[in-house]
Design a protein around this motif. Structure first.
Motif, PDB file in Angstrom:
ATOM      1  N   TYR A  99      49.327 -25.007 -22.929  1.00  0.00           N
ATOM      2  CA  TYR A  99      48.970 -24.690 -21.541  1.00  0.00           C
ATOM      3  C   TYR A  99      48.397 -25.949 -20.913  1.00  0.00           C
ATOM      4  CZ  TYR A  99      49.820 -20.031 -23.096  1.00  0.00           C
ATOM      5  OH  TYR A  99      50.441 -18.931 -23.612  1.00  0.00           O
ATOM      6  N   ASN A 100      48.516 -26.043 -19.597  1.00  0.00           N
ATOM      7  CA  ASN A 100      48.068 -27.248 -18.926  1.00  0.00           C
ATOM      8  C   ASN A 100      47.682 -26.915 -17.491  1.00  0.00           C
ATOM      9  OD1 ASN A 100      47.494 -30.010 -18.845  1.00  0.00           O
ATOM     10  ND2 ASN A 100      49.473 -30.572 -19.740  1.00  0.00           N
ATOM     11  N   PHE A 101      47.241 -27.927 -16.742  1.00  0.00           N
ATOM     12  CA  PHE A 101      46.893 -27.736 -15.334  1.00  0.00           C
ATOM     13  C   PHE A 101      47.119 -29.019 -14.566  1.00  0.00           C
ATOM     14  CE2 PHE A 101      42.918 -29.280 -17.169  1.00  0.00           C
ATOM     15  CZ  PHE A 101      42.380 -30.110 -16.183  1.00  0.00           C
ATOM     16  N   THR A 102      47.209 -28.888 -13.258  1.00  0.00           N
ATOM     17  CA  THR A 102      47.304 -30.030 -12.362  1.00  0.00           C
ATOM     18  C   THR A 102      46.555 -29.732 -11.075  1.00  0.00           C
ATOM     19  OG1 THR A 102      48.792 -31.720 -11.470  1.00  0.00           O
ATOM     20  CG2 THR A 102      49.461 -29.414 -11.176  1.00  0.00           C
ATOM     21  N   THR A 103      46.101 -30.776 -10.419  1.00  0.00           N
ATOM     22  CA  THR A 103      45.389 -30.650  -9.146  1.00  0.00           C
ATOM     23  C   THR A 103      46.389 -30.767  -8.004  1.00  0.00           C
ATOM     24  OG1 THR A 103      43.431 -31.654 -10.144  1.00  0.00           O
ATOM     25  CG2 THR A 103      43.549 -31.645  -7.739  1.00  0.00           C
ATOM     26  N   CYS A 104      46.276 -29.877  -7.019  1.00  0.00           N
ATOM     27  CA  CYS A 104      47.209 -29.846  -5.885  1.00  0.00           C
ATOM     28  C   CYS A 104      46.459 -29.564  -4.590  1.00  0.00           C
ATOM     29  CB  CYS A 104      48.231 -28.730  -6.080  1.00  0.00           C
ATOM     30  SG  CYS A 104      49.180 -28.837  -7.586  1.00  0.00           S
ATOM     31  N   SER A 105      47.194 -29.707  -3.465  1.00  0.00           N
ATOM     32  CA  SER A 105      46.565 -29.405  -2.178  1.00  0.00           C
ATOM     33  C   SER A 105      47.523 -28.811  -1.150  1.00  0.00           C
ATOM     34  CB  SER A 105      45.933 -30.678  -1.591  1.00  0.00           C
ATOM     35  OG  SER A 105      46.945 -31.625  -1.316  1.00  0.00           O
ATOM     36  N   SER A 106      48.760 -28.540  -1.501  1.00  0.00           N
ATOM     37  CA  SER A 106      49.716 -28.032  -0.518  1.00  0.00           C
ATOM     38  C   SER A 106      50.052 -26.572  -0.815  1.00  0.00           C
ATOM     39  CB  SER A 106      50.995 -28.870  -0.533  1.00  0.00           C
ATOM     40  OG  SER A 106      50.702 -30.205  -0.199  1.00  0.00           O
ATOM     41  N   SER A 107      49.470 -25.666  -0.026  1.00  0.00           N
ATOM     42  CA  SER A 107      49.738 -24.240  -0.247  1.00  0.00           C
ATOM     43  C   SER A 107      49.447 -23.430   1.004  1.00  0.00           C
ATOM     44  CB  SER A 107      48.864 -23.703  -1.385  1.00  0.00           C
ATOM     45  OG  SER A 107      47.515 -23.599  -0.971  1.00  0.00           O
ATOM     46  N   TYR A 108      50.026 -22.249   1.048  1.00  0.00           N
ATOM     47  CA  TYR A 108      49.630 -21.237   2.026  1.00  0.00           C
ATOM     48  C   TYR A 108      50.047 -19.866   1.521  1.00  0.00           C
ATOM     49  CZ  TYR A 108      54.449 -21.159   3.878  1.00  0.00           C
ATOM     50  OH  TYR A 108      55.803 -21.049   4.026  1.00  0.00           O
ATOM     51  N   THR A 109      49.374 -18.843   2.000  1.00  0.00           N
ATOM     52  CA  THR A 109      49.698 -17.467   1.639  1.00  0.00           C
ATOM     53  C   THR A 109      50.002 -16.663   2.898  1.00  0.00           C
ATOM     54  OG1 THR A 109      47.409 -16.720   1.737  1.00  0.00           O
ATOM     55  CG2 THR A 109      48.192 -17.487  -0.398  1.00  0.00           C
ATOM     56  N   LEU A 110      50.869 -15.693   2.729  1.00  0.00           N
ATOM     57  CA  LEU A 110      51.173 -14.689   3.755  1.00  0.00           C
ATOM     58  C   LEU A 110      51.290 -13.356   3.019  1.00  0.00           C
ATOM     59  CD1 LEU A 110      53.910 -16.527   5.846  1.00  0.00           C
ATOM     60  CD2 LEU A 110      51.583 -16.009   6.577  1.00  0.00           C
ATOM     61  N   GLY A 111      50.338 -12.476   3.229  1.00  0.00           N
ATOM     62  CA  GLY A 111      50.370 -11.195   2.528  1.00  0.00           C
ATOM     63  C   GLY A 111      50.341 -11.401   1.027  1.00  0.00           C
ATOM     64  N   ASP A 112      51.328 -10.851   0.338  1.00  0.00           N
ATOM     65  CA  ASP A 112      51.424 -10.985  -1.119  1.00  0.00           C
ATOM     66  C   ASP A 112      52.369 -12.092  -1.549  1.00  0.00           C
ATOM     67  OD1 ASP A 112      49.527  -9.122  -1.841  1.00  0.00           O
ATOM     68  OD2 ASP A 112      50.951  -7.460  -1.891  1.00  0.00           O
ATOM     69  N   LYS A 113      52.572 -13.063  -0.698  1.00  0.00           N
ATOM     70  CA  LYS A 113      53.421 -14.215  -1.016  1.00  0.00           C
ATOM     71  C   LYS A 113      52.585 -15.485  -0.953  1.00  0.00           C
ATOM     72  CE  LYS A 113      57.178 -11.838  -1.360  1.00  0.00           C
ATOM     73  NZ  LYS A 113      57.869 -11.686  -2.636  1.00  0.00           N
ATOM     74  N   LEU A 114      52.894 -16.414  -1.854  1.00  0.00           N
ATOM     75  CA  LEU A 114      52.224 -17.708  -1.912  1.00  0.00           C
ATOM     76  C   LEU A 114      53.300 -18.778  -1.965  1.00  0.00           C
ATOM     77  CD1 LEU A 114      49.433 -19.330  -2.665  1.00  0.00           C
ATOM     78  CD2 LEU A 114      50.511 -19.404  -4.889  1.00  0.00           C
ATOM     79  N   ASN A 115      53.127 -19.830  -1.196  1.00  0.00           N
ATOM     80  CA  ASN A 115      54.054 -20.960  -1.207  1.00  0.00           C
ATOM     81  C   ASN A 115      53.266 -22.220  -1.526  1.00  0.00           C
ATOM     82  OD1 ASN A 115      55.980 -19.123  -0.362  1.00  0.00           O
ATOM     83  ND2 ASN A 115      55.753 -19.680   1.773  1.00  0.00           N
ATOM     84  N   ILE A 116      53.811 -23.026  -2.443  1.00  0.00           N
ATOM     85  CA  ILE A 116      53.174 -24.290  -2.788  1.00  0.00           C
ATOM     86  C   ILE A 116      54.218 -25.400  -2.758  1.00  0.00           C
ATOM     87  CG2 ILE A 116      51.353 -23.256  -4.184  1.00  0.00           C
ATOM     88  CD1 ILE A 116      52.886 -24.138  -6.675  1.00  0.00           C
ATOM     89  N   GLY A 117      53.757 -26.626  -2.571  1.00  0.00           N
ATOM     90  CA  GLY A 117      54.619 -27.793  -2.633  1.00  0.00           C
ATOM     91  C   GLY A 117      54.125 -28.735  -3.708  1.00  0.00           C
ATOM     92  N   LEU A 118      55.063 -29.266  -4.487  1.00  0.00           N
ATOM     93  CA  LEU A 118      54.746 -30.200  -5.574  1.00  0.00           C
ATOM     94  C   LEU A 118      55.744 -31.346  -5.577  1.00  0.00           C
ATOM     95  CD1 LEU A 118      54.430 -27.752  -8.623  1.00  0.00           C
ATOM     96  CD2 LEU A 118      52.556 -28.881  -7.448  1.00  0.00           C
ATOM     97  N   SER A 119      55.372 -32.430  -6.205  1.00  0.00           N
ATOM     98  CA  SER A 119      56.330 -33.497  -6.464  1.00  0.00           C
ATOM     99  C   SER A 119      57.388 -32.953  -7.415  1.00  0.00           C
ATOM    100  CB  SER A 119      55.623 -34.686  -7.117  1.00  0.00           C
ATOM    101  OG  SER A 119      56.570 -35.569  -7.691  1.00  0.00           O
ATOM    102  N   ASN A 120      58.643 -33.300  -7.178  1.00  0.00           N
ATOM    103  CA  ASN A 120      59.683 -32.831  -8.095  1.00  0.00           C
ATOM    104  C   ASN A 120      59.810 -33.736  -9.323  1.00  0.00           C
ATOM    105  OD1 ASN A 120      61.042 -35.022  -7.075  1.00  0.00           O
ATOM    106  ND2 ASN A 120      62.646 -33.839  -6.071  1.00  0.00           N
TER     107      ASN A 120
END
Length: 180
Positions: free
Chosen positions: A29-50
């Motif tokens: 298991y691992n983790f990363t720090t991010c800052s690009s996200s938003y939620t609408l209702g029960d949906k979450l969208n994030i952006g990451l480097s590919n």
């Protein structure tokens, strides 16, 4: 007010920092720090480097956790943001985790809020991937709940700001209640 063009490839005008927890083929298991996200209702969208490890691992497992740290976890936030592909949970002074009861992803113990997500779709662009996910469960530290609702005055996420020249972390001042 006069406005001028800012020549920069990035502009962050205040986004909450979050920690993505995910299953990792190499480290468990691992983790990363991010800052690009938003939620609408029960949906979450994030952006990451590919190009990052997180995107590759989340594409395999199709699930992740989004964890909200506070300024007390700045050392762990830095570990997550500057050590791609490393076994970050085994760094000295790193986060601790427990496994989710509903998916194969880590819940960061020190974070005050966790959102458990199942990937619905991933759209890759030139340098980034946009992950569209369904929220399966929200876990909130008990001290942030008042009368079965989130007490926003107690939640103080770290905000990420800056451009390609400089990036900074900011903290909210105490929330004032509106007068009627």
């Amino acid at each position: 007010m006069k406005k001028i063009t800012l020549a920069t490839e990035k502009l962050y005008f205040g986004f909450p920092i979050f920690i993505l927890g995910y299953k990792d083929d190499k480290w468990g298991y691992n983790f990363t720090t991010c800052s690009s996200s938003y939620t609408l209702g029960d949906k979450l969208n994030i952006g990451l480097s590919n190009q990052g490890n997180a995107m590759k691992q989340i594409a395999k497992s199709n699930c992740f956790t989004l964890n909200i740290p506070t300024k007390e976890q700045m050392k762990q936030i830095i570990i997550g943001g500057f050590n791609s592909g490393a076994d970050k949970f085994n760094f000295p002074e790193s986060f601790h985790f427990e496994l989710s009861e509903i998916m194969d992803a880590p819940i960061i113990s020190e974070c005050c809020l966790t959102i458990e997500c199942q990937v619905d779709q991933m759209i890759e662009t030139e340098n980034h991937v946009h992950i569209f996910a369904s929220i399966k469960r929200r876990l909130v530290e008990e001290s942030l709940i008042h009368e079965h609702h989130l007490d926003c005055s107690q939640l103080n996420p770290i905000l990420y700001m800056g451009d390609s020249h400089e990036r900074k972390y900011r903290y909210l001042s105490p929330l004032e209640k509106p007068t009627t």
